[in-house]
Design a protein around this motif. Structure first.
Motif, mmCIF file in Angstrom:
data_model
loop_
_atom_site.group_PDB
_atom_site.id
_atom_site.type_symbol
_atom_site.label_atom_id
_atom_site.label_comp_id
_atom_site.label_asym_id
_atom_site.label_seq_id
_atom_site.Cartn_x
_atom_site.Cartn_y
_atom_site.Cartn_z
ATOM 1 N N GLN A 76 1.119 -1.407 -0.373
ATOM 2 C CA GLN A 76 -0.072 -0.320 0.064
ATOM 3 C C GLN A 76 0.843 1.386 -0.449
ATOM 4 O OE1 GLN A 76 -2.231 -0.312 3.419
ATOM 5 N NE2 GLN A 76 -0.851 0.473 4.603
ATOM 6 N N GLN A 77 1.605 1.291 0.543
ATOM 7 C CA GLN A 77 3.321 2.369 0.190
ATOM 8 C C GLN A 77 3.670 2.156 -1.721
ATOM 9 O OE1 GLN A 77 6.598 1.695 2.786
ATOM 10 N NE2 GLN A 77 4.761 0.804 4.189
ATOM 11 N N SER A 79 5.952 3.750 -2.803
ATOM 12 C CA SER A 79 7.186 3.572 -3.297
ATOM 13 C C SER A 79 7.670 2.089 -3.663
ATOM 14 C CB SER A 79 8.346 4.993 -2.702
ATOM 15 O OG SER A 79 8.195 4.360 -1.031
ATOM 16 N N ALA A 80 6.674 1.520 -2.534
ATOM 17 C CA ALA A 80 7.354 -0.322 -2.516
ATOM 18 C C ALA A 80 7.241 -1.014 -3.454
ATOM 19 C CB ALA A 80 6.502 -0.271 -1.542
ATOM 20 N N ARG A 113 -1.189 -3.830 -5.720
ATOM 21 C CA ARG A 113 -0.526 -2.404 -5.312
ATOM 22 C C ARG A 113 -1.040 -1.095 -6.362
ATOM 23 N NH1 ARG A 113 5.281 -2.004 -7.839
ATOM 24 N NH2 ARG A 113 4.179 -1.723 -9.924
#
Length: 295
Positions: A76-77, A79-80, A113
């Motif tokens: 959910q980040q 940039s991950a 994502r």
């Protein structure tokens, strides 16, 4: 009293889940049954069945569910990367996470994502065990507490799908015939080492057993002797396909035992079969689920 007993059970299960979460954070393997049973303050004989009865899944499935949930929380980040999510959740590679996502949620990590709604849907689903899903109903029970006489059984450990257990009983009966004991057969029993709902067929272990009205001779490997039926038991009668016996065992521990006032004995729950599936239609098969009680 029933509510208090259920609360204690639930607290024990919560301790186990907290321990599994700690194992996940430390990227440690699943602890053995004895360790988990001790954390829950339960007997190793009954822990796995009680855990499944209350959660709807095995401890291994809980760890798998929490691992996938952890990966989705990383995804959910914005940039991950998929690799970061995989390694943070304890998967060995991005490919391992992708494979598990396809198996469990029918989507790729990148889809999860990028699609916020899809990811949040699965995060909500994975955040709770199957038994917490609305619509789960208790199985109605008719239980008798009986004092049973002990009897010797010959057990054979088998591996294979539950529906294929006849082969194990066939091997036992062939041994009895060879020894001239087939006419003395009195009991057909089974002890589920694994739950056929939780493991693939090739990993499913089950002890097929037979009891006889004559003394047992020396047993060749892999046969072994065990005493069943000694003392008080909670007995629930079952009519229908034998594949449903595991669910009836769950219901005994989840819905009957907490308010019964009895303590569980340090002995396995077993199935006492009354009919041969090769001769009796599935909806007419009879068996007893026997839960040993202390005292």
């Amino acid at each position: 009293m029933k509510q208090l007993a259920r609360l204690r059970q639930a607290q024990g299960i919560e301790r186990v889940i907290e321990h599994l979460q700690a194992c996940l954070r430390a990227q440690q393997p699943l602890p053995d049954v004895t360790t988990l049973a001790g954390i829950a303050h339960q007997s190793p004989f009954h822990f796995q069945r009680l855990y499944r009865a209350l959660t709807g899944e095995s401890p291994g499935q809980t760890l798998d569910r929490l691992r996938l949930l952890s990966a989705l929380q990383v995804l959910q980040q914005p940039s991950a990367s998929v690799t970061e999510a995989a390694l943070a959740a304890g998967y060995g590679s991005a490919q391992a996470l992708a494979r598990r996502c396809r198996q469990r949620v029918q989507a790729t990590p990148r889809q999860l994502r990028d699609d916020v709604g899809l990811r949040e849907q699965w995060q909500q689903a994975l955040a709770r065990p199957p038994a917490d899903v609305p619509g789960t109903e208790a199985t109605p029970l008719q239980v008798q507490v009986r004092t049973l006489e002990p009897f010797d059984v010959v057990l054979l450990r088998t591996r294979g799908a539950f529906a294929d257990l006849d082969a194990g009983f066939g091997r036992l009966f062939a041994w009895a015939q060879a020894g001239g004991m087939d006419e003395a057969l009195r009991h057909l029993v089974g002890i589920a080492v694994d739950d056929h709902r939780d493991v693939p067929g090739h990993r499913h272990r089950f002890d097929c057993g037979m009891g006889f009205a004559v003394p047992l001779p020396a047993l060749p490997v892999p046969l072994r002797r065990q005493v069943l039926g000694a003392g008080r038991h909670a007995v629930a009668h079952h009519v229908g396909p034998y594949e449903r016996l595991q669910a009836l065992g769950d219901a005994l521990l989840r819905d009957w035992w907490p308010g019964s006032g009895y303590t569980l004995a340090e002995a396995p729950l077993y199935f006492h079969f009354h009919d041969d599936p090769e001769q009796v239609p599935g909806d007419q098969l009879r068996a007893d689920v026997c839960l040993p009680l202390a005292g």
